[in-house]
Scaffold this motif. Structure first.
Motif, mmCIF file in Angstrom:
data_model
loop_
_atom_site.group_PDB
_atom_site.id
_atom_site.type_symbol
_atom_site.label_atom_id
_atom_site.label_comp_id
_atom_site.label_asym_id
_atom_site.label_seq_id
_atom_site.Cartn_x
_atom_site.Cartn_y
_atom_site.Cartn_z
ATOM 1 N N ALA A 172 48.642 79.782 64.856
ATOM 2 C CA ALA A 172 48.679 78.453 65.462
ATOM 3 C C ALA A 172 48.776 78.539 66.981
ATOM 4 C CB ALA A 172 49.860 77.659 64.904
ATOM 5 N N LEU A 173 49.475 79.545 67.473
ATOM 6 C CA LEU A 173 49.567 79.730 68.928
ATOM 7 C C LEU A 173 48.180 79.981 69.521
ATOM 8 C CD1 LEU A 173 51.142 80.154 71.545
ATOM 9 C CD2 LEU A 173 51.500 82.528 70.870
ATOM 10 N N VAL A 174 47.413 80.835 68.868
ATOM 11 C CA VAL A 174 46.052 81.118 69.343
ATOM 12 C C VAL A 174 45.191 79.867 69.274
ATOM 13 C CG1 VAL A 174 43.969 82.472 68.913
ATOM 14 C CG2 VAL A 174 46.215 83.540 68.675
ATOM 15 N N PHE A 175 45.236 79.159 68.137
ATOM 16 C CA PHE A 175 44.396 77.978 67.952
ATOM 17 C C PHE A 175 44.738 76.869 68.953
ATOM 18 C CE2 PHE A 175 44.427 79.209 63.178
ATOM 19 C CZ PHE A 175 43.510 80.216 63.425
ATOM 20 N N SER A 176 46.001 76.787 69.359
ATOM 21 C CA SER A 176 46.434 75.709 70.243
ATOM 22 C C SER A 176 46.171 76.016 71.713
ATOM 23 C CB SER A 176 47.934 75.440 70.051
ATOM 24 O OG SER A 176 48.221 75.083 68.714
ATOM 25 N N VAL A 177 46.413 77.249 72.110
ATOM 26 C CA VAL A 177 46.360 77.597 73.529
ATOM 27 C C VAL A 177 44.988 78.098 73.960
ATOM 28 C CG1 VAL A 177 47.342 79.113 75.297
ATOM 29 C CG2 VAL A 177 48.826 78.066 73.573
ATOM 30 N N LEU A 178 44.279 78.783 73.068
ATOM 31 C CA LEU A 178 43.000 79.372 73.459
ATOM 32 C C LEU A 178 41.994 78.340 73.974
ATOM 33 C CD1 LEU A 178 41.507 82.026 73.729
ATOM 34 C CD2 LEU A 178 40.688 81.758 71.382
ATOM 35 N N PRO A 179 41.848 77.164 73.344
ATOM 36 C CA PRO A 179 40.911 76.174 73.904
ATOM 37 C C PRO A 179 41.246 75.793 75.345
ATOM 38 C CG PRO A 179 41.534 75.548 71.680
ATOM 39 C CD PRO A 179 42.431 76.682 72.072
ATOM 40 N N ASP A 208 41.601 63.946 72.987
ATOM 41 C CA ASP A 208 40.941 64.452 71.782
ATOM 42 C C ASP A 208 41.413 65.860 71.438
ATOM 43 O OD1 ASP A 208 39.542 62.156 71.267
ATOM 44 O OD2 ASP A 208 37.654 62.845 72.145
ATOM 45 N N LEU A 209 41.699 66.659 72.456
ATOM 46 C CA LEU A 209 42.240 67.992 72.201
ATOM 47 C C LEU A 209 43.566 67.889 71.455
ATOM 48 C CD1 LEU A 209 42.369 71.104 72.596
ATOM 49 C CD2 LEU A 209 43.544 70.653 74.752
ATOM 50 N N MET A 210 44.430 66.974 71.901
ATOM 51 C CA MET A 210 45.727 66.831 71.251
ATOM 52 C C MET A 210 45.567 66.319 69.820
ATOM 53 S SD MET A 210 47.842 68.135 73.233
ATOM 54 C CE MET A 210 49.097 67.895 71.977
ATOM 55 N N ARG A 211 44.637 65.403 69.590
ATOM 56 C CA ARG A 211 44.386 64.943 68.216
ATOM 57 C C ARG A 211 43.944 66.115 67.343
ATOM 58 N NH1 ARG A 211 41.657 60.727 71.280
ATOM 59 N NH2 ARG A 211 42.926 58.832 71.279
ATOM 60 N N TYR A 212 43.071 66.921 67.898
ATOM 61 C CA TYR A 212 42.538 68.080 67.178
ATOM 62 C C TYR A 212 43.651 69.083 66.870
ATOM 63 C CZ TYR A 212 39.192 71.880 66.227
ATOM 64 O OH TYR A 212 38.479 72.903 65.646
ATOM 65 N N VAL A 213 44.443 69.427 67.896
ATOM 66 C CA VAL A 213 45.502 70.419 67.730
ATOM 67 C C VAL A 213 46.570 69.928 66.760
ATOM 68 C CG1 VAL A 213 47.407 71.576 68.911
ATOM 69 C CG2 VAL A 213 45.144 71.545 69.955
ATOM 70 N N LEU A 214 47.045 68.707 66.945
ATOM 71 C CA LEU A 214 48.124 68.188 66.099
ATOM 72 C C LEU A 214 47.667 67.997 64.656
ATOM 73 C CD1 LEU A 214 49.792 65.652 68.549
ATOM 74 C CD2 LEU A 214 50.621 67.913 67.872
ATOM 75 N N ALA A 215 46.429 67.559 64.460
ATOM 76 C CA ALA A 215 45.907 67.425 63.095
ATOM 77 C C ALA A 215 45.821 68.800 62.434
ATOM 78 C CB ALA A 215 44.540 66.751 63.111
ATOM 79 N N GLY A 216 45.381 69.795 63.202
ATOM 80 C CA GLY A 216 45.316 71.146 62.656
ATOM 81 C C GLY A 216 46.688 71.698 62.308
ATOM 82 N N LEU A 217 47.670 71.435 63.158
ATOM 83 C CA LEU A 217 49.028 71.897 62.878
ATOM 84 C C LEU A 217 49.602 71.205 61.652
ATOM 85 C CD1 LEU A 217 50.488 72.070 66.506
ATOM 86 C CD2 LEU A 217 49.783 73.979 65.060
ATOM 87 N N ASP A 218 49.323 69.917 61.502
ATOM 88 C CA ASP A 218 49.786 69.201 60.307
ATOM 89 C C ASP A 218 49.156 69.786 59.048
ATOM 90 O OD1 ASP A 218 51.462 67.520 61.669
ATOM 91 O OD2 ASP A 218 50.018 65.877 61.828
ATOM 92 N N ALA A 219 47.872 70.128 59.136
ATOM 93 C CA ALA A 219 47.189 70.727 57.990
ATOM 94 C C ALA A 219 47.785 72.094 57.656
ATOM 95 C CB ALA A 219 45.696 70.853 58.283
ATOM 96 N N LEU A 220 48.076 72.881 58.664
ATOM 97 C CA LEU A 220 48.716 74.178 58.431
ATOM 98 C C LEU A 220 50.095 74.010 57.810
ATOM 99 C CD1 LEU A 220 47.860 76.198 61.684
ATOM 100 C CD2 LEU A 220 47.118 76.729 59.362
ATOM 101 N N ARG A 221 50.849 73.052 58.324
ATOM 102 C CA ARG A 221 52.197 72.827 57.782
ATOM 103 C C ARG A 221 52.132 72.442 56.308
ATOM 104 N NH1 ARG A 221 54.962 68.205 57.514
ATOM 105 N NH2 ARG A 221 53.476 67.197 58.927
ATOM 106 N N GLN A 222 51.207 71.552 55.961
ATOM 107 C CA GLN A 222 51.076 71.134 54.570
ATOM 108 C C GLN A 222 50.613 72.292 53.684
ATOM 109 O OE1 GLN A 222 51.963 68.336 53.156
ATOM 110 N NE2 GLN A 222 52.613 67.393 55.076
ATOM 111 N N ALA A 223 49.659 73.063 54.167
ATOM 112 C CA ALA A 223 49.130 74.164 53.369
ATOM 113 C C ALA A 223 50.196 75.212 53.083
ATOM 114 C CB ALA A 223 47.943 74.801 54.096
ATOM 115 N N HIS A 224 50.991 75.535 54.073
ATOM 116 C CA HIS A 224 51.991 76.584 53.873
ATOM 117 C C HIS A 224 53.245 76.055 53.192
ATOM 118 C CE1 HIS A 224 49.861 79.862 55.812
ATOM 119 N NE2 HIS A 224 49.391 78.966 56.657
ATOM 120 N N ARG A 225 53.460 74.763 53.259
ATOM 121 C CA ARG A 225 54.546 74.175 52.474
ATOM 122 C C ARG A 225 54.204 74.271 50.998
ATOM 123 N NH1 ARG A 225 56.313 68.122 53.745
ATOM 124 N NH2 ARG A 225 57.326 69.198 55.480
#
Length: 233
Positions: A172-179, A208-225
């Protein structure tokens, strides 16, 4: 004889005392070296050129830093500090409670035009080091990158509700900061000529970047939960 010895001692101490402009010269050399290393890279930049451009004696680099390698290490650390320092990261999030708001503040700071202008040569030095790591790359990692990564990993761990050392948090750190890094180091001609809509609306890009990042983080949180609950059932 004892009297003569007492007279010479203060003179000897005076000769060893640092010059009053020592700090200013050191800062000038660091700034000049940053520009030279940004232009030429570590392999092609020389102490001679740095001293000539700074207008200092040829031995200045060794006198103030010990060697060209030690100077470059200082340049790397300063370059990373120019982009954003750990103290800045902590201070700008101190009053924020929600980790999502903290992440928004940090990414917004990275992409702010004023922040980019203030970095001067820092981004170019770091970009060169990323593309062709030199022998001092470990120093950059240990003294500049790792402390910031630790802070961001803790923040993302809160959002994902996972331990900071979890692989998903590191990804998630890579996905959030690299862009952000890509947008910062990309030549200005790319958005101007290839993606003109981006160049005209920096605020929209960030939103739009924040929408993209936060939506991705929410998806990761749900998947790993879900992944954590499966063994229990």
């Amino acid at each position: 004889m004892p009297t003569a010895t007492k007279k010479k001692a203060p003179a000897a101490r005076a000769m060893r005392a640092p010059r009053p402009d020592g700090a200013a010269t050191r800062a000038l050399l660091l700034e000049t070296a940053g520009q030279v290393f940004a232009e030429r890279g570590y392999a092609d930049a020389t102490s001679k050129e740095i001293c000539e451009r700074a207008g200092t004696p040829m031995a200045s680099v060794n006198y103030h830093f010990g060697s060209r390698e030690a100077l470059y290490e200082e340049v790397l650390i300063e370059a990373h500090r120019q982009i954003v320092s750990v103290d800045e990261l902590v201070e700008m999030t101190r009053a924020l409670g929600d980790p999502r708001d903290k992440l928004r503040a940090l990414l917004g700071h990275m992409l702010a035009p004023s922040s980019r202008e203030a970095t001067r040569w820092g981004f170019r030095v770091v970009l060169r080091e990323m593309m062709a790591p030199g022998p001092l790359a470990p120093a950059l990692v240990d003294k500049a990158v790792r402390p910031k990564a630790k802070l961001l990993l803790g923040l993302l761990a809160e959002i994902l509700e996972l331990p900071a050392d979890h692989p998903a948090v590191q990804r998630a750190l890579v996905f959030s900061v690299l862009p952000c890094i890509v947008m910062l180091v990309a030549p200005k001609e790319i958005p101007l000529k290839v993606l003109p809509a981006m160049a005209k609306d920096s605020e929209g890009v960030f939103e739009d970047l924040m929408r993209y990042v936060l939506a991705g983080l929410d998806a990761l949180r749900q998947a790993h939960r879900v992944g954590k609950k499966r063994p229990a059932s």
